[in-house]
Motif scaffolding. Structure first.
Motif, PDB file in Angstrom:
ATOM      1  N   ARG A 190       0.870  -1.181   0.000  1.00  0.00           N
ATOM      2  CA  ARG A 190       0.000   0.000   0.000  1.00  0.00           C
ATOM      3  C   ARG A 190       0.903   1.226   0.000  1.00  0.00           C
ATOM      4  O   ARG A 190       1.791   1.336   0.850  1.00  0.00           O
ATOM      5  CB  ARG A 190      -0.891   0.038   1.238  1.00  0.00           C
ATOM      6  N   GLY A 191       0.678   2.105  -0.949  1.00  0.00           N
ATOM      7  CA  GLY A 191       1.509   3.306  -1.044  1.00  0.00           C
ATOM      8  C   GLY A 191       2.978   2.973  -1.206  1.00  0.00           C
ATOM      9  O   GLY A 191       3.840   3.668  -0.670  1.00  0.00           O
TER      10      GLY A 191
ATOM     11  N   LYS B 283       4.578   0.485   0.025  1.00  0.00           N
ATOM     12  CA  LYS B 283       5.173  -0.271   1.128  1.00  0.00           C
ATOM     13  C   LYS B 283       4.353  -1.521   1.435  1.00  0.00           C
ATOM     14  O   LYS B 283       3.112  -1.476   1.375  1.00  0.00           O
ATOM     15  CB  LYS B 283       5.242   0.585   2.400  1.00  0.00           C
TER      16      LYS B 283
END
Lengths: 770, 74
Positions: A101-102, A104
């Protein structure tokens, strides 16, 4: 007093227990508990399949010993197996799912992770068709896991994009067996070691990569002065130290050497005319198609490969070629080979030419006389090759191109007619190329680390990094998990039950004896979960798995049924039987059949007694290549063609990659044991002393290796092991600058599609002193 | 920590290798029936140090062909 090995193991175990009971916290803990329970299992590193016994206390592994009752490995294990308990209980294991997510990877629940995986696969299939998804598996997975994944993707989803890391290690051996004998897998067994008088090891560092088998060879050599070892390898590996004849061909040109040996055998009338007349046919390829030729054509072909002419091409003296040929023909001769022949652009041909020597001399189908490809992975044979878990094959000798074979598997799997595509899917290099080009939208990688093990790694790692969706299941963090969109924590060896199939066709059962850490789950549970979710989303037919194949036992029963009337028939290997026995070698069609030491031989091979291959006209001990066309094995007239890349002015050295005793492949597991990590802590490049002088490099200096594809900087070991003009680097380490597969080439064999890890052109220079 | 090791020696050298191994503190050779082999128990503080002794002391001894650990307790 002299004792036998069995008693020694007992003394060793008793002494160790006593020692641990008197010192340290582990000992104190053990004193308070009853003695550990010992259970039989199988090592999960190389394809040898060593029998081990595990001591379990409070659902933890507390000890490991070689299983002296194991029929083939007889109580021996190597250093890697010794540390398996530490590896299993390593604090660095993956313990929970993660979703990117994002940019990472973040902790997630199994429900979140599996929902996302199913959604991405279902969307790709719905929007772009079944061939937009792919599965990349492993010779590390259990047989049931590989079979199930193959079934799901080919028979459920309807794509043949099913591959695995055995493509990188054994595909050329498969090609060699199939093109010569009609079916894959060795006809002999480890029993033959005890009967062989000549061992022909070519392209195999068995001393480090199959150490227990190497010990059996040494034991045989110690038994008799008549036993000879011939070692063929450009690099002086430890095998060379016990060789009576050592031949060091120019890298990539051992085909000339093998033809030269055949020529020398005929020159001295050491060929077996009767065997050739009865069991052999001759073929060559004309305009891309195999054409039958005769004995005379083969003789004439070999006129171009007299030992003197072979010497001019491969660099081995004619006398050395004749010495090897004379010994080979004397026999009984057992050949062993592995990556040195397989990881080549002419890998299938090299395999064919070893088989040629056995067929020419009749050194086959008799005690001690057999060609035997040593498998790299613990379950490349039983798990991937036999279950047909590559893009062009189906279970137990079937191929996707054959309509009857597809129909058989569709019927067994309950797939509708035509679900299995008639064309092979993408092979490994093509699959990662397609991933890079965006043609593969979702990929599932299971128990393997292609972001470290693929050749020409820069390109393929970039493909994985930019993939639309990549799901990886593994027990440890790897180069590949770091690129994934979803990472799933896997249970590993001893935390799940199933079957491994080793090099000699022996299927062995591994029990589940400890609990996986955290939320880790067996790969099979995850695959079944995925299959059910894909059923629910309508991209796999309803009921394809649900209510039918809910566990490994049910899958194993279907696998046994899939082997019916095939050359692999193992219907006699019930789950209960495998739990009791220390493996059984197929064919074993009935529960009372003891298993087969020697295929194709009447009296040994039960398939010659009953079933589609039965032949009542044969007498005991007679041989019949029943899977080959016209029941004759093929001597191939293969041209001598060099590697994809030769040394030149710009890149004047040839690089070869390989392994060391202490580490396993990409080090995912062995680096988790501090002792193994510290025994071989970092990458090294072996350089010949003369080259080192010219480069002004000493042991310990950092050397820069550069190819047309990438570069690495690795510490030098100046040793008289590689040939002058060559360099050798084991590929286990992932420290910055150590990934040697950034340098290797992804040119591959036209038949087997196996890449040429063993040879590529590089330039070397001194970087700086470490 | 004790590691049980199977040692393969040159034929006829079992005795001399056993004598040489017996000189090392914490290493106990045991004669086996199979010619050209010895059993060895290595006792040390940790598995790592026992493994190092196997590598540095046992396998480097003259007439030792190879040495395999076959048992360890963790």
């Amino acid at each position: 007093m002299r004792i036998n090995r069995r008693d020694f193991v007992k003394i060793s175990a008793a002494t160790a227990t006593a020692a641990s009971a008197t010192a340290g916290t582990l000992g104190a803990g053990m004193m308070a508990r009853p003695g550990p329970e010992w259970v039989k299992s199988v090592c999960r590193f190389c394809g040898t399949g060593c029998g081990v016994q595990l001591a379990i206390s409070d659902r933890k592994l507390v000890a490991l010993r070689g299983d002296v009752d194991h029929p083939t490995t007889r109580g021996l294990v190597c250093a890697k197996a010794l540390y398996l308990p530490k590896i299993v209980h390593s604090p660095t294991r993956l313990t929970h799912p993660m979703i990117r997510r994002g940019g990472k990877l973040e902790r997630a629940s199994w429900e979140e992770a599996m929902s996302l995986v199913a959604e991405k696969f279902a969307d790709a299939i719905a929007d772009h068709g079944p061939d937009s998804v792919a599965y990349y598996g492993s010779g590390q997975a259990l047989s049931e896991e590989s079979y199930f994944a193959n079934r799901l993707f080919k028979g459920g989803i309807g794509t043949n994009n099913v591959e695995g890391n055995p493509r990188l290690c054994m595909a050329s051996a498969v090609g060699g067996y199939v093109s010569t004998y009609g079916k894959d897998e060795p006809m002999g067994s480890y029993d033959d070691i005890d009967h062989a008088n000549v061992f022909f090891l070519i392209g195999s560092n068995a001393a480090e990569c199959h150490p227990v088998i190497f010990d059996r060879i040494m034991a045989r050599k110690q038994e008799s002065n008549r036993v000879m070892v011939i070692c063929v390898d450009p690099r002086k590996s430890p095998v060379q130290s016990i060789a009576d004849v050592y031949l060091s061909p120019k890298p990539g040109y051992d085909l000339a050497l093998l033809h030269g040996m055949a020529s020398a055998i005929i020159e001295t009338n050491r060929h077996d005319e009767e065997f050739l007349a009865e069991h052999v046919q001759f073929k060559k390829v004309v305009d891309g198609k195999p054409v039958s030729v005769g004995w005379e054509a083969y003789r004439e072909f070999l006129d171009d490969w007299t030992p003197e002419k072979a010497e001019a091409v491969c660099g081995v003296s004619a006398q050395g070629i004749r010495d090897a040929a004379r010994a080979f023909a004397m026999g009984p001769t057992m050949s062993f080979w592995t990556m040195g022949l397989n990881q080549r652009t002419r890998g299938v041909w090299a395999n064919n030419l070893v088989h040629n020597l056995h067929l020419l001399t009749g050194q086959i189908g008799k005690p001690g006389a057999t060609p035997f490809s040593l498998t790299g992975q613990p379950n490349a044979c039983g798990g991937v090759r036999d279950t047909g878990s590559l893009c062009h094959i189906l279970p137990y000798g079937r191929v996707v191109k054959n309509p009857a074979h597809r129909a058989e598997m569709e019927a067994l799997w309950g797939s509708e007619e035509g679900r299995i595509k008639p064309a092979p899917g993408l092979h490994t290099v093509a699959m990662f190329n397609a991933l890079g080009q965006g043609d593969i939208k979702a990929m599932f990688v299971l128990t393997t680390n292609p972001a470290h093990s693929m050749p020409n790694l820069n390109a393929h790692r970039r493909a994985m990094a930019n993939a639309p969706f990549l799901c990886v299941i593994d027990a440890f963090e790897t180069q590949t998990t770091r690129l994934a969109d979803v990472v799933l924590p896997a249970a590993m060896w001893t935390e799940k039950a199933g079957v491994f199939g080793m090099s000699e066709r022996r299927y062995q059962y591994q029990p589940c004896v400890v609990d996986p850490p955290g939320q880790a789950r067996p790969d099979l549970d995850v695959l079944i979960d995925l299959a059910k979710r894909l059923e629910a989303r309508g991209v796999v037919p309803e009921g394809f798995v649900t209510g039918k194949l809910e566990d490994a036992d049910a899958i194993w029963d279907e696998m046994r049924e899939a082997s019916r009337d095939t050359a692999y028939d193992f219907r006699g290997m019930t789950r209960e039987r495998l739990k009791r026995e220390r493996g059984v070698r197929w064919p074993a069609p009935t529960v009372d059949h003891p298993g087969t030491a020697r295929r194709f031989v009447k009296g040994d091979d039960p398939l010659l007694d009953a079933g589609p291959y039965a032949d009542e006209s044969l007498a005991e001990g007679q041989l019949k290549f029943y899977a080959a066309s016209d029941h004759r094995a093929v001597i191939w007239l293969r041209p001598v063609v060099g590697p994809a890349e030769e040394a030149d002015e710009e890149y004047p050295f040839l690089l070869s990659t390989g392994r060391v005793l202490e580490h396993w492949h990409t080090g995912t597991m062995t680096m988790a044991a501090r002792e193994l990590r510290r025994a071989q802590p970092k990458a090294f490049v072996e350089i010949h002393p003369e080259d080192a002088r010219a480069l002004e490099v000493s042991t310990g200096d950092l050397v820069h290796l550069e190819s047309r594809r990438g570069e690495a900087s690795i510490e030098a070991r100046v040793v008289d092991m590689p040939q002058k003009g060559t360099a050798f680097v084991p590929f286990h380490w992932e420290h910055a600058g150590s990934l040697i597969n950034d340098v290797t080439i992804d040119a591959f064999d036209a038949g087997s599609k196996q890449p040429e890890f063993k040879i590529c052109a590089v330039r070397l220079s001194k970087a700086r002193t470490v | 920590m004790t590691v049980g090791v199977h040692v393969r020696t040159r034929l006829g050298c079992e005795r001399s290798v056993a004598l040489a191994l017996g000189e090392f503190h914490g290493i106990e050779p045991i004669e086996l029936e199979e010619p050209g082999t010895l059993g060895v128990l290595i006792r040390d503080e940790t598995l790592e140090s026992a493994q190092a002794r196997l590598r540095e002391e046992v396998t480097r001894l003259e007439n030792v062909l190879v040495a395999w650990p076959i048992h360890f307790e963790w």
